[in-house]
Design a protein around this motif. Structure first.
Motif, PDB file in Angstrom:
ATOM      1  N   ASP A  89       0.830  -1.099   0.078  1.00 22.70           N
ATOM      2  CA  ASP A  89      -0.020   0.263   0.017  1.00 22.70           C
ATOM      3  C   ASP A  89       0.913   1.258  -0.100  1.00 22.70           C
ATOM      4  O   ASP A  89       1.959   1.347   0.374  1.00 22.70           O
ATOM      5  CB  ASP A  89      -1.006  -0.047   1.152  1.00 22.70           C
ATOM      6  CG  ASP A  89      -0.340  -0.503   2.585  1.00 22.70           C
ATOM      7  OD1 ASP A  89       1.039  -0.629   2.519  1.00 22.70           O
ATOM      8  OD2 ASP A  89      -1.156  -0.783   3.271  1.00 22.70           O
ATOM      9  N   CYS A 114       2.305   5.271   9.141  1.00 25.13           N
ATOM     10  CA  CYS A 114       1.607   3.931   9.342  1.00 25.13           C
ATOM     11  C   CYS A 114       2.731   3.012   8.628  1.00 25.13           C
ATOM     12  O   CYS A 114       2.629   1.786   8.780  1.00 25.13           O
ATOM     13  CB  CYS A 114       0.452   3.619   8.580  1.00 25.13           C
ATOM     14  SG  CYS A 114      -0.296   2.132   9.278  1.00 25.13           S
ATOM     15  N   GLU A 148      -5.329   2.727   1.448  1.00 21.12           N
ATOM     16  CA  GLU A 148      -5.468   1.616   2.267  1.00 21.12           C
ATOM     17  C   GLU A 148      -6.313   2.148   3.608  1.00 21.12           C
ATOM     18  O   GLU A 148      -6.923   1.460   4.216  1.00 21.12           O
ATOM     19  CB  GLU A 148      -4.233   0.831   2.831  1.00 21.12           C
ATOM     20  CG  GLU A 148      -4.384  -0.513   3.737  1.00 21.12           C
ATOM     21  CD  GLU A 148      -4.821  -0.017   5.140  1.00 21.12           C
ATOM     22  OE1 GLU A 148      -5.818  -0.841   5.667  1.00 21.12           O
ATOM     23  OE2 GLU A 148      -4.301   0.767   5.649  1.00 21.12           O
TER      24      GLU A 148
HETATM   25 NI    NI Z   1      -0.927   0.475   7.629  1.00 28.35          NI
END
Ligand code: NI
Length: 402
Positions: A89, A114, A148
């Protein structure tokens, strides 16, 4: 008890082949380039262009603009065989970065908090490696996926046909994981991450004077009862051996201490692992809200929807990935099977279509201050695991496409 430090040392000398270890400086450079230019879901234009340029440079066949900003590369081996997809992602989060590092985000209010910059760098490293080392039977498809973090790029990519031409037989992917130290991996058969469902509810009562409640229908009292009663779904309706969460994350009502408002609003999220609970929480929630509102003479509007299904790993793919992780990581901390999380992931949509395995690559290093949780404005990870991610994928391909 083995210390994290020795695990890290072991990993630093770990089982990564020299040609992939040699990529490490480039993996770091690509990751930092992407980290400085984070983009939100379906707006990953710079990211997609960066990926496409690299693939072009290496002579890797690819297609751009899939589900807006997705990129798919196809790398054939030297002999016919199965098709294995690798998913990465690409999107970032609407967070203002608080790290003070030279490669800090240059986009105000947007941050790779992330680790998806790392996922993209790992997949690029894999593309580079495979473009020079394609002695395998079959085909590798690299899926660079947008959005995502929401609203979700996996489903539109599937609808655009990324799992066909050639038809994908299995899929793998990883998430850098700061809930585990460097030197650990999480690989689990079955449910790894939870189904994510969301709700919004508006309660309509009748406002009035705070000292004269007999003239009103108080939506604050109604809402308070609803928030409590919703907790009984997990406590009393669900099998206690199954895991589930109901969280009311927002509750808004009123504007003065002596006024009973007309309405109240709440929203929240539901998480669970077992696909058989699909639809169940929405029904129970509606029944509870309807009953409480009726008993007070209030009315309500409820919106309830599923964002992502539960992420379920195929048992035989998980066992393949686990055996490879054990070879690669070679530390006493090793491979952790009990690594479930109530977090969600739209990799789940791919895994509904084809068997596969999604796994966690431990990336925290507390000694270096790299242990903030995902989605934190100070999130960062130990970049030494980037080449470990490439090695994992390369070995999975060799094992699957032999
Ligand atoms: Ni993530």
């Amino acid at each position: 008890m083995v210390s994290t430090v020795s695990a890290i040392e072991s990993l630093a000398n770990g089982q990564v082949r020299s040609s992939i270890r040699a990529l490490q400086p480039q993996l770091v450079a690509w990751r930092r380039h992407l980290h400085q230019r984070p983009e939100l879901g379906f707006k990953e234009q710079l990211t997609a262009a960066f990926i496409a340029q690299k693939l072009t440079d290496w002579g890797v066949r690819h297609q751009t603009g899939i589900a807006k900003t997705g990129v798919v590369a196809v790398i054939p081996g030297t002999r016919p065989g199965p098709v294995l997809a690798v998913r990465a992602d690409m999107d970032a989060l609407p967070i203002q970065e608080l790290n003070e590092v030279p490669y800090c985000s240059q986009h105000d209010g947007v941050m790779h908090a992330c680790g998806h910059d790392g996922h993209t760098a790992i997949a690029l490293g894999l593309a580079h490696y495979l473009s020079k080392n394609n002695d395998f039977s079959g085909t590798v498809k690299l899926i660079f996926q947008p959005a995502e973090e929401g609203p979700g790029g996996a489903k539109p990519m599937i609808e655009a046909g990324v799992l066909t031409h050639p038809t994908v037989d299995a899929i793998i992917g990883l998430h850098l994981w700061n809930n585990m130290p460097v030197g650990q991996m999480g690989v689990r058969a079955g449910a790894l991450m939870a189904a994510v469902e969301c709700f919004r509810c508006m309660i309509a009562g009748k406002g009035g004077h705070g000292a004269m409640p007999q003239q009103t229908i108080d939506p604050v009292v109604v809402s308070a009862q609803i928030v409590n009663a919703l907790q009984a779904i997990v406590a009393r309706n669900i099998n206690p051996l199954d895991a589930a969460v109901v969280t009311v994350g927002e509750l808004h009502a009123g504007s003065a201490l002596n006024v009973i408002p007309d309405t109240a609003r709440m929203s929240g999220t539901v998480r669970y692992f077992k696909p058989e609970y699909e639809g169940y929480f929405g029904q129970r929630m509606a029944a509870i809200i309807r009953g409480i509102c009726q008993s007070h003479g209030a009315t309500y509007e409820l919106d309830y929807w599923q964002l992502y299904p539960a992420l379920i790993n195929d048992a035989s793919m998980a066992s393949l990935v686990r055996s490879i992780a054990t070879e690669v990581i070679e530390t006493p901390l090793g491979v952790v099977p009990e690594c479930q999380t109530m977090g969600g992931e739209d990799m789940a949509f791919f895994l509904q279509q084809v068997p596969g395995c999604y796994f966690f690559l431990g990336s925290a290093n507390a000694a270096k201050g790299l242990a903030y949780p995902h989605h934190h404005p100070r999130f960062d990870f130990d970049e030494r695991v980037l080449c470990v991610g490439v090695e994992m994928f390369a070995r999975c391909i060799e094992a699957f496409c032999r």
